[in-house]
Design a protein around this motif. Structure first.
Motif, short mmCIF file in Angstrom:
data_model
loop_
_atom_site.label_atom_id
_atom_site.label_comp_id
_atom_site.label_asym_id
_atom_site.label_seq_id
_atom_site.Cartn_x
_atom_site.Cartn_y
_atom_site.Cartn_z
N VAL A 1 0.84 -1.20 0.00
CA VAL A 1 0.00 0.00 0.00
C VAL A 1 0.87 1.26 0.00
N VAL A 2 1.87 1.29 0.87
CA VAL A 2 2.76 2.46 0.94
C VAL A 2 3.45 2.68 -0.40
N ARG A 3 3.92 1.63 -1.03
CA ARG A 3 4.57 1.77 -2.33
C ARG A 3 3.59 2.26 -3.39
N ALA A 4 2.36 1.76 -3.37
CA ALA A 4 1.36 2.19 -4.35
C ALA A 4 0.97 3.65 -4.14
N LEU A 5 0.93 4.10 -2.89
CA LEU A 5 0.57 5.49 -2.61
C LEU A 5 1.59 6.49 -3.20
N LYS A 6 2.82 6.06 -3.39
CA LYS A 6 3.84 6.94 -3.97
C LYS A 6 3.46 7.38 -5.38
N ASP A 7 2.64 6.58 -6.07
CA ASP A 7 2.19 6.92 -7.41
C ASP A 7 1.10 7.99 -7.41
N PHE A 8 0.64 8.38 -6.23
CA PHE A 8 -0.45 9.36 -6.11
C PHE A 8 0.03 10.70 -5.57
N GLN A 9 1.33 10.92 -5.53
CA GLN A 9 1.87 12.18 -4.99
C GLN A 9 1.95 13.26 -6.02
#
Length: 185
Positions: A177-185
């Motif tokens: 989840v943390v890694r996927a959230l990086k794509d939303f910055q």
């Protein structure tokens, strides 16, 4: 990392996100959970996660929203949250001495993109006596958890071994989840 909305009232998901020091708010989805009986477990849990995230996103269009759902599957049967003691005991008897799968679906939705994925873990239970099952059910722990148990609490004593991500079983594969959230910055 920018703050986001968690579309879940799960205290376990909240705790996992706090544990990794993320900033977020919580808004529960209002949608009725609908599972297409023709879906595989992976498709079903991904769809549920997406339905939740999308429902909250439609009320918060300028935010990133995370939806998640977890199911327990044994012999092709999806075990939801038990409605009562009788159902909790039946689930635990079914899991006793056997291996089952836990699927957690995650959907991250924003104005620009959507990422949806599932993670799977395999869990093997010890052979459980009637007394062990009765005591666990009396603890009250089974009633808000898919499959009628929670690995993060006293339910851990039921589990002989796991294969896969422990946090998938808890309800949120936090590293992914943390890694996927990086794509939303």
């Amino acid at each position: 990392m920018k703050p986001f909305i968690l579309a879940s009232q799960s205290p376990r998901r909240k705790q996992l996100l706090e544990q990794v020091q993320l900033s977020f708010s919580i808004e529960q989805s209002r949608m009725e959970e609908i599972i297409n009986q023709d879906d595989s477990p992976q498709e079903a849990v991904a769809s549920l996660a997406h339905q939740k995230a999308r429902d909250v996103f439609l009320r918060n269009r300028h935010h990133v929203v995370i939806g998640a759902d977890t199911i327990v599957v044994i012999d092709g049967e999806i075990l939801g949250k038990p409605a009562d003691e009788k159902e909790a005991k039946a689930m635990l008897n079914k899991l006793s001495g056997r291996t089952h799968h836990v699927y957690t679906g995650v959907s991250i939705v924003s104005e620009d993109k959507t990422i949806t994925f599932t993670e799977t873990a395999e869990v093997h239970f010890y052979e459980l006596s009637t007394e062990e099952i009765d005591a666990y059910v009396r603890s009250g722990d089974p009633f808000d958890k898919a499959g009628g148990y929670g690995i993060q609490g006293i339910g851990a004593t039921l589990v002989e071994k796991i294969h896969g991500d422990y946090f998938t079983i808890v309800g949120l594969p936090i590293a992914k989840v943390v890694r996927a959230l990086k794509d939303f910055q």
